[in-house]
Design a protein around this motif. Structure first.
Motif, short mmCIF file in Angstrom:
data_model
loop_
_atom_site.label_atom_id
_atom_site.label_comp_id
_atom_site.label_asym_id
_atom_site.label_seq_id
_atom_site.Cartn_x
_atom_site.Cartn_y
_atom_site.Cartn_z
N GLN A 165 2.99 -4.22 -1.17
CA GLN A 165 2.18 -4.40 0.03
C GLN A 165 2.78 -5.50 0.90
N THR A 166 3.27 -6.55 0.26
CA THR A 166 3.88 -7.66 0.99
C THR A 166 5.12 -7.19 1.75
N ILE A 167 5.95 -6.43 1.07
CA ILE A 167 7.17 -5.91 1.72
C ILE A 167 6.80 -5.00 2.88
N LEU A 168 5.82 -4.11 2.66
CA LEU A 168 5.40 -3.20 3.71
C LEU A 168 4.82 -3.95 4.91
N SER A 169 4.00 -4.94 4.64
CA SER A 169 3.40 -5.67 5.77
C SER A 169 4.47 -6.42 6.56
N GLU A 170 5.50 -6.90 5.89
CA GLU A 170 6.59 -7.56 6.63
C GLU A 170 7.35 -6.54 7.48
N SER A 171 7.54 -5.35 6.95
CA SER A 171 8.19 -4.29 7.71
C SER A 171 7.35 -3.93 8.94
N GLN A 172 6.03 -3.85 8.75
CA GLN A 172 5.13 -3.56 9.87
C GLN A 172 5.14 -4.70 10.88
N ARG A 173 5.14 -5.94 10.39
CA ARG A 173 5.15 -7.11 11.27
C ARG A 173 6.40 -7.12 12.15
N THR A 219 9.25 2.31 9.14
CA THR A 219 8.21 1.78 8.27
C THR A 219 7.60 2.87 7.39
N GLU A 220 7.45 4.08 7.92
CA GLU A 220 6.90 5.17 7.11
C GLU A 220 7.81 5.49 5.93
N ASP A 221 9.13 5.48 6.15
CA ASP A 221 10.08 5.72 5.06
C ASP A 221 10.03 4.60 4.03
N ILE A 222 9.87 3.39 4.52
CA ILE A 222 9.76 2.23 3.62
C ILE A 222 8.50 2.37 2.78
N GLU A 223 7.39 2.75 3.40
CA GLU A 223 6.14 2.92 2.66
C GLU A 223 6.27 4.01 1.61
N LEU A 224 6.92 5.11 1.94
CA LEU A 224 7.12 6.19 0.98
C LEU A 224 7.90 5.70 -0.24
N CYS A 225 8.98 4.99 0.00
CA CYS A 225 9.78 4.45 -1.10
C CYS A 225 8.96 3.49 -1.95
N LEU A 226 8.19 2.64 -1.31
CA LEU A 226 7.36 1.68 -2.05
C LEU A 226 6.25 2.36 -2.83
N ARG A 227 5.73 3.48 -2.31
CA ARG A 227 4.72 4.24 -3.05
C ARG A 227 5.32 4.84 -4.31
N VAL A 228 6.54 5.37 -4.20
CA VAL A 228 7.22 5.93 -5.37
C VAL A 228 7.45 4.83 -6.40
N LEU A 229 7.88 3.66 -5.93
CA LEU A 229 8.08 2.53 -6.84
C LEU A 229 6.77 2.11 -7.51
N SER A 230 5.69 2.09 -6.75
CA SER A 230 4.38 1.73 -7.31
C SER A 230 3.93 2.74 -8.36
N LEU A 231 4.14 4.02 -8.06
CA LEU A 231 3.77 5.07 -9.02
C LEU A 231 4.59 4.91 -10.30
N ALA A 232 5.89 4.71 -10.15
CA ALA A 232 6.75 4.55 -11.33
C ALA A 232 6.32 3.32 -12.13
#
Length: 185
Positions: free
Chosen positions: A9-17, A23-36
């Protein structure tokens, strides 16, 4: 429902900031990482009930297929770990009395690793239990969605000949030479 671990979430919020255009691609990658990460934590919880880690589990299964035993080097190769890592994994399983290391009678330099009776018994019971647990991870997802997800994940794994994800360096941002490390070159 938590879609992202706090660190992601921190990485995503910095990307959004920074209003990053992808940012959507970053969020997708981070969601996959979170799931894993979530699956990995759950798997660890299941295996901890047996005093095992994923690495130890893999060794149990490899050795259960080879009643005559395997050398530590061959085990390391088949498990996809280094020889240094295999030593620690074997030490732990030996302390649990799940395996023994035996010297070869004709050549004492040759070491063979075999399961003990307790190791065989655990392996026999744990394999179906763990496989059943794994098969249930996505059981709440409809079959057609699981198939699409599997296909999408296969497409996302743009891999090189070693099966590794291709890492492309950003072209729009350079890192000052004083900050670069050998892994960034």
């Amino acid at each position: 429902m938590k879609l992202l671990d706090l660190k992601y979430q921190t990485i995503l919020s910095e990307s959004q900031r920074q209003a990053h255009p992808k940012t959507e691609d970053i969020e997708l990658c981070l969601r996959v990482l979170s799931l894993a990460s979530s699956i990995n934590r759950a798997s660890s919880t299941v295996l901890n009930e047996f005093g095992l880690s994923e690495g130890r589990l893999v060794l149990l299964f490899l050795l259960s297929r080879q009643p005559s035993g395997l050398s530590p080097a061959l085990l390391a190769e088949q498990a996809g770990v280094t020889r240094a890592t295999i030593t620690g994994l074997l030490d732990g399983l030996e302390q649990q009395q799940l395996l023994v290391r035996q010297n070869n009678a004709s050549d004492r330099r040759v070491l063979t690793v075999k399961l003990t009776e307790a190791g065989k018994e655990l392996s026999e019971h744990l394999l179906p239990y763990y496989i059943e647990w794994l098969s249930g991870v996505f059981s709440h997802v409809p079959q057609d969605v699981r198939e699409r997800l599997s296909n999408l994940l296969s497409r996302a794994m743009q891999s090189d000949s070693k099966g590794e994800i291709k890492i492309e360096k950003p072209l729009s941002h350079t890192v000052p030479g004083t900050m670069q490390r050998s892994y960034m070159v």
